[in-house]
Design a protein around this motif. Sequence first.
Motif, short mmCIF file in Angstrom:
data_model
loop_
_atom_site.label_atom_id
_atom_site.label_comp_id
_atom_site.label_asym_id
_atom_site.label_seq_id
_atom_site.Cartn_x
_atom_site.Cartn_y
_atom_site.Cartn_z
N GLU A 140 5.00 -44.92 -23.03
CA GLU A 140 4.35 -43.81 -22.34
C GLU A 140 5.39 -42.82 -21.83
N ALA A 141 6.49 -43.34 -21.30
CA ALA A 141 7.56 -42.45 -20.82
C ALA A 141 8.16 -41.66 -21.99
N ARG A 142 8.34 -42.34 -23.12
CA ARG A 142 8.86 -41.64 -24.30
C ARG A 142 7.88 -40.58 -24.78
N ARG A 143 6.60 -40.94 -24.82
CA ARG A 143 5.57 -39.98 -25.25
C ARG A 143 5.57 -38.77 -24.31
N ASP A 144 5.67 -39.03 -22.99
CA ASP A 144 5.71 -37.93 -22.02
C ASP A 144 6.94 -37.05 -22.25
N ALA A 145 8.08 -37.69 -22.50
CA ALA A 145 9.31 -36.93 -22.72
C ALA A 145 9.19 -36.09 -23.99
N LEU A 146 8.63 -36.67 -25.05
CA LEU A 146 8.44 -35.92 -26.29
C LEU A 146 7.47 -34.76 -26.09
N GLU A 147 6.42 -34.98 -25.31
CA GLU A 147 5.47 -33.90 -25.02
C GLU A 147 6.15 -32.79 -24.24
N GLU A 148 7.05 -33.16 -23.31
CA GLU A 148 7.79 -32.15 -22.55
C GLU A 148 8.69 -31.34 -23.47
N VAL A 149 9.36 -32.03 -24.40
CA VAL A 149 10.23 -31.34 -25.35
C VAL A 149 9.40 -30.40 -26.21
N ARG A 150 8.27 -30.90 -26.70
CA ARG A 150 7.42 -30.05 -27.55
C ARG A 150 6.92 -28.84 -26.76
N SER A 151 6.49 -29.05 -25.53
CA SER A 151 6.03 -27.92 -24.70
C SER A 151 7.15 -26.91 -24.50
N ALA A 152 8.37 -27.41 -24.29
CA ALA A 152 9.50 -26.50 -24.11
C ALA A 152 9.76 -25.71 -25.39
N VAL A 153 9.65 -26.35 -26.55
CA VAL A 153 9.84 -25.67 -27.83
C VAL A 153 8.75 -24.62 -28.02
N GLU A 154 7.50 -25.01 -27.72
CA GLU A 154 6.40 -24.05 -27.86
C GLU A 154 6.60 -22.85 -26.95
N GLU A 155 7.06 -23.11 -25.72
CA GLU A 155 7.31 -22.02 -24.77
C GLU A 155 8.42 -21.11 -25.29
N THR A 156 9.45 -21.70 -25.85
CA THR A 156 10.55 -20.92 -26.41
C THR A 156 10.07 -20.07 -27.58
N LEU A 157 9.27 -20.68 -28.47
CA LEU A 157 8.75 -19.94 -29.62
C LEU A 157 7.86 -18.78 -29.17
N ALA A 158 7.00 -19.03 -28.20
CA ALA A 158 6.10 -17.98 -27.71
C ALA A 158 6.89 -16.86 -27.05
N GLY A 159 8.06 -17.20 -26.50
CA GLY A 159 8.85 -16.20 -25.77
C GLY A 159 9.82 -15.41 -26.65
N ILE A 160 9.89 -15.70 -27.94
CA ILE A 160 10.78 -14.94 -28.82
C ILE A 160 10.31 -13.48 -28.84
N GLU A 161 11.26 -12.58 -28.68
CA GLU A 161 10.89 -11.16 -28.60
C GLU A 161 11.80 -10.32 -29.49
N GLY A 162 11.48 -9.06 -29.52
CA GLY A 162 12.33 -8.06 -30.13
C GLY A 162 12.56 -8.26 -31.61
N GLU A 163 13.81 -7.98 -32.01
CA GLU A 163 14.18 -8.02 -33.43
C GLU A 163 14.03 -9.43 -34.01
N ARG A 164 14.28 -10.43 -33.20
CA ARG A 164 14.15 -11.81 -33.71
C ARG A 164 12.69 -12.11 -34.07
N ARG A 165 11.76 -11.72 -33.21
CA ARG A 165 10.33 -11.93 -33.50
C ARG A 165 9.95 -11.14 -34.74
N ARG A 166 10.41 -9.91 -34.83
CA ARG A 166 10.09 -9.07 -35.98
C ARG A 166 10.60 -9.72 -37.27
#
Length: 193
Positions: free
Chosen positions: A76-102
Amino acid sequence: MSLDTVAEDIRDEARARAEEIREEGETRASEIVEDAEADAEEIREEREAAVEREIAQKREQAVSSAKLEAKQARLEARRDALEEVRSAVEETLAGIEGERRRSLTASLLDAAAEEFDEGESVSVYGRADDEALLEDLLEEYDGFSVAGTYDCLGGVVVESEESRVRVNNTFDSLLETVWEDNLKELSNRLFER
């Protein structure tokens, strides 16, 4: 021989016989007591062994239960940690802006466009915040137009009624593929022993 003598002999014989019966009774009683004590000892030993087995079994069950609970807690702790990592990756992807997003969006659109024939009427969907970006990118594609929004982190969903083809090139779909393909390696890196 007098009657007294005969009576005395009978009494002596009766006493001897009574003594013999008493000794046989005591011997038999001793045998019964010994057998009963042996049986009681055997029963006591069997019960002690049964209690020891039960204690060992309960101890084993308790240890197994504790190990299982610990394993479940670790998982469960591993699953929670993996979910946190995935959420962080999703947040990073959603936050890509500018020329990189283009650049990323253009690459995903180019890859999707390869699936359609020239002259097809192609609908493109993307994140609501990327509508202006998609309009700008689609100026280079004949027959492609923004058809609406798609709930995603970024990227495009492209489809055509004529060819009945739908290409999901969203950040979400790519993340899902990369996540599934690399989950074991990621888990090993995060949880190395």
